[in-house]
Design an enzyme around this catalytic site. Sequence first.
Site, PDB file in Angstrom:
ATOM      1  N   LYS A 254      17.281  -3.996 -44.543  1.00 40.20           N
ATOM      2  CA  LYS A 254      15.890  -4.494 -44.531  1.00 40.20           C
ATOM      3  C   LYS A 254      15.130  -3.696 -43.478  1.00 40.20           C
ATOM      4  CE  LYS A 254      14.011  -8.667 -42.393  1.00 40.20           C
ATOM      5  NZ  LYS A 254      14.058 -10.138 -42.380  1.00 40.20           N
ATOM      6  N   LEU A 255      14.011  -3.112 -43.893  1.00 39.35           N
ATOM      7  CA  LEU A 255      13.188  -2.355 -42.953  1.00 39.35           C
ATOM      8  C   LEU A 255      11.990  -3.201 -42.552  1.00 39.35           C
ATOM      9  CD1 LEU A 255      12.970   1.159 -44.709  1.00 39.35           C
ATOM     10  CD2 LEU A 255      14.690   0.352 -43.066  1.00 39.35           C
ATOM     11  N   LYS A 256      11.745  -3.268 -41.261  1.00 42.53           N
ATOM     12  CA  LYS A 256      10.528  -3.911 -40.780  1.00 42.53           C
ATOM     13  C   LYS A 256       9.381  -2.944 -41.046  1.00 42.53           C
ATOM     14  CE  LYS A 256      11.960  -7.721 -38.829  1.00 42.53           C
ATOM     15  NZ  LYS A 256      11.410  -9.010 -39.256  1.00 42.53           N
TER      16      LYS A 256
ATOM     17  N   LYS B 201      15.485 -19.967 -43.166  1.00 38.99           N
ATOM     18  CA  LYS B 201      15.938 -20.018 -41.770  1.00 38.99           C
ATOM     19  C   LYS B 201      15.915 -21.489 -41.401  1.00 38.99           C
ATOM     20  CE  LYS B 201      13.899 -15.607 -40.322  1.00 38.99           C
ATOM     21  NZ  LYS B 201      12.673 -15.027 -39.748  1.00 38.99           N
TER      22      LYS B 201
ATOM     23  N   GLY C 145      17.655 -14.429 -40.241  1.00 42.17           N
ATOM     24  CA  GLY C 145      18.277 -14.456 -38.918  1.00 42.17           C
ATOM     25  C   GLY C 145      17.210 -14.473 -37.848  1.00 42.17           C
TER      26      GLY C 145
ATOM     27  N   ASP D 233      10.154  -6.065 -44.716  1.00 42.19           N
ATOM     28  CA  ASP D 233       9.642  -7.311 -44.116  1.00 42.19           C
ATOM     29  C   ASP D 233       8.418  -6.999 -43.264  1.00 42.19           C
ATOM     30  OD1 ASP D 233       9.209  -9.751 -42.931  1.00 42.19           O
ATOM     31  OD2 ASP D 233      11.043  -9.750 -41.732  1.00 42.19           O
TER      32      ASP D 233
ATOM     33  N   ASP E 123       8.833 -16.067 -46.000  1.00 43.81           N
ATOM     34  CA  ASP E 123       9.601 -16.489 -44.831  1.00 43.81           C
ATOM     35  C   ASP E 123       8.722 -17.474 -44.040  1.00 43.81           C
ATOM     36  OD1 ASP E 123      10.854 -16.697 -42.348  1.00 43.81           O
ATOM     37  OD2 ASP E 123      10.780 -14.584 -41.850  1.00 43.81           O
TER      38      ASP E 123
ATOM     39  N   GLU F 274       8.924  -9.001 -48.037  1.00 47.17           N
ATOM     40  CA  GLU F 274       8.950 -10.305 -47.371  1.00 47.17           C
ATOM     41  C   GLU F 274       7.669 -10.529 -46.577  1.00 47.17           C
ATOM     42  OE1 GLU F 274      12.380 -10.558 -44.866  1.00 47.17           O
ATOM     43  OE2 GLU F 274      11.871 -12.543 -44.114  1.00 47.17           O
TER      44      GLU F 274
ATOM     45  N   ASN G 209       6.342  -9.431 -41.810  1.00 50.30           N
ATOM     46  CA  ASN G 209       5.973 -10.476 -40.834  1.00 50.30           C
ATOM     47  C   ASN G 209       4.462 -10.718 -40.795  1.00 50.30           C
ATOM     48  OD1 ASN G 209       8.707  -9.329 -39.100  1.00 50.30           O
ATOM     49  ND2 ASN G 209       8.477 -11.533 -39.428  1.00 50.30           N
TER      50      ASN G 209
ATOM     51  N   SER H 281      18.803  -6.101 -40.497  1.00 49.09           N
ATOM     52  CA  SER H 281      17.362  -5.920 -40.360  1.00 49.09           C
ATOM     53  C   SER H 281      17.141  -4.793 -39.361  1.00 49.09           C
ATOM     54  CB  SER H 281      16.776  -7.236 -39.846  1.00 49.09           C
ATOM     55  OG  SER H 281      15.428  -7.090 -39.517  1.00 49.09           O
TER      56      SER H 281
HETATM   57  O1  NPG Z   1      19.442 -10.592 -38.137  1.00 48.35           O
HETATM   58  O2  NPG Z   1      19.038 -12.065 -36.601  1.00 48.35           O
HETATM   59  C1  NPG Z   1      18.697 -11.148 -37.335  1.00 48.35           C
HETATM   60  C2  NPG Z   1      17.261 -10.659 -37.243  1.00 48.35           C
HETATM   61  C3  NPG Z   1      16.587 -10.634 -38.549  1.00 48.35           C
HETATM   62  O3  NPG Z   1      14.557  -9.422 -38.600  1.00 48.35           O
HETATM   63  C4  NPG Z   1      15.126 -10.459 -38.363  1.00 48.35           C
HETATM   64  N1  NPG Z   1      14.486 -11.495 -37.880  1.00 48.35           N
HETATM   65  O4  NPG Z   1      11.143 -11.764 -38.866  1.00 48.35           O
HETATM   66  O5  NPG Z   1      12.981 -12.325 -39.798  1.00 48.35           O
HETATM   67  C5  NPG Z   1      12.353 -11.902 -38.834  1.00 48.35           C
HETATM   68  C6  NPG Z   1      13.084 -11.476 -37.599  1.00 48.35           C
HETATM   69  C7  NPG Z   1      12.837 -12.323 -36.394  1.00 48.35           C
HETATM   70  C8  NPG Z   1      13.693 -12.241 -35.350  1.00 48.35           C
HETATM   71  C9  NPG Z   1      11.816 -13.189 -36.311  1.00 48.35           C
HETATM   72  C10 NPG Z   1      13.522 -13.011 -34.222  1.00 48.35           C
HETATM   73  C11 NPG Z   1      11.642 -13.956 -35.187  1.00 48.35           C
HETATM   74  C12 NPG Z   1      12.480 -13.868 -34.163  1.00 48.35           C
END
Ligand code: NPG
Length: 368
Positions: free
Chosen positions: A160-162, A261, A289, A187, A237, A212, A189, A134
Site C-alpha cells: 500500500k502506497l501512501k 480498524k 493498522g 491510501d 477508512d 483508500e 488519508n 503500508s
Molecule cells: O501497518 O500499522 C500499520 C500502519 C498502516 O498506514 C497505516 N496506517 O492511515 O491507515 C493509516 C495509517 C495510520 C497510522 C493512521 C497511524 C493513523 C495512525
Amino acid sequence: MRLERAHLIHVDLPLVSPFETSFSVQTHRSLLLLRVETDQGVGWGECVAMADPLYSPEFLSAADQVITQFLLPRLAGVDLTAARVGHLLAPVRGHRMAKAAVEMAVLDAELRGANMSLAAYLGAVHDRVPSGVSVGIMPKVDELVAAVGGYLDEGYQRIKLKIKPGWDVEPVRTVRREFGDIPLQVDANAAYTKADLPRLKALDEFGLLLIEQPLEDEDLTEHAYLAARLTTPVCLDESIVSAKSAADAIALGACSIVNIKAGRVGGYLEARRVHDVCAANGVPVWCGGMLETGIGRAANMALAALPNFRLVGDTSASARFFTTDIITEPFVLQDGHISVPTGPGLGVEVDEAALASVTTARSELTFA
Ligand code: NPG
C-alpha cells in the site's frame, strides 16, 4: 467480573524509519496502554490514538483524560463482561479509540479467565493471516522503489502506497514499472477533494486493488460521486466509525471495500459488527493498522482471521515499525503470513520490566 484497579501507561517507541503520510511525519510512536486488574485477573488494552489529532479528532492526552475521568468510572461496581462495556460507555459521546482500549482490556481479562482466545471468541476461521505493508511518502521515488523492493523480498503479500496531491501518479507508475503486476493499492488519508477527479482518474490505468479514503471523512456523497466515475474501487477508512456508518456508506455507493480498524469504530466487538454488515452486503473488508505494539497487533491478527477479511491487511510484522517490540514477543513474518495467537485472551504476554524501560508516564486508579 469486577474492576479493581487500572493503570494507564504512556510509552514512547522509536520507529525504524520515519513514516510520512499526507497528514504527518512520525519518527516515534507515542501510545497509551491500559492494564486492568479484575477479581478474575489482569487484562491489557492499547489505545490507537496518536499524539496529535491529525488522523482523527482523538489524541493521546485526551484519551487518557476521558478514560480516567469518564469511561473507567462507569465500569466500577458493575458485574462486568466485555459484551456489556459498549452499552455501559454509550452515554459518553465519541471517543471511540479510548472506548476501544477499555473494552479490549476487559476482553483480555475475561477471556484469560475463561481460557479462550480472542480469535475463537470473535469467530476466526484462519490460523494465520497474509501480511501487507503500508509504505510512507518518501523524499524521492528511488527511495520508495528501494523500500518496496525490500518489503517484497521479505515476503509481504501486498503493497500500500501512501499518496497525497503531488505524490500519486508518478510513484504509482514507477512502482508498477519496477515490480509489474504486484498486489498494489493506495491510501490518501482524505488528502483530495472532488475537484481532483481528473488526477484520481489518472490512477485507473494502473490496475490498483483500491484507493483508500481519497476525500474528507464526512464526504460520503462525494465519495459516491467519485466511486461512480473511477474504475479503481473506493475503500473507506476514516469515514467508517461504526457498523451503522458502514451500512450507510454501502447504501450510498460511497465504497465497495471497507478498511476495519477496531480503534476507529470503538472496539473489537463493533469491528465484528462492521465485518458482519459488510459481509451481508457482499462488501469485502481488510484489517487496517495504527502502528500498534504487540498488544494491538495480537488483537488485529485475531480480527483479520474472520471470514470476510478477503483482502490482505496492514497486518505487518512488528519489525516493520519497531527495532524491537520489547513490550511483547514480536510478530514475525513467515512465508508472507503472521500466525494468529492461540493463547487465552489476546494471546501475548507483556514484559512489564521491558515496558517500564520505555514508559514516559503512568497513573493508577483504584475502584471500590
Ligand atoms: O501497518 O500499522 C500499520 C500502519 C498502516 O498506514 C497505516 N496506517 O492511515 O491507515 C493509516 C495509517 C495510520 C497510522 C493512521 C497511524 C493513523 C495512525
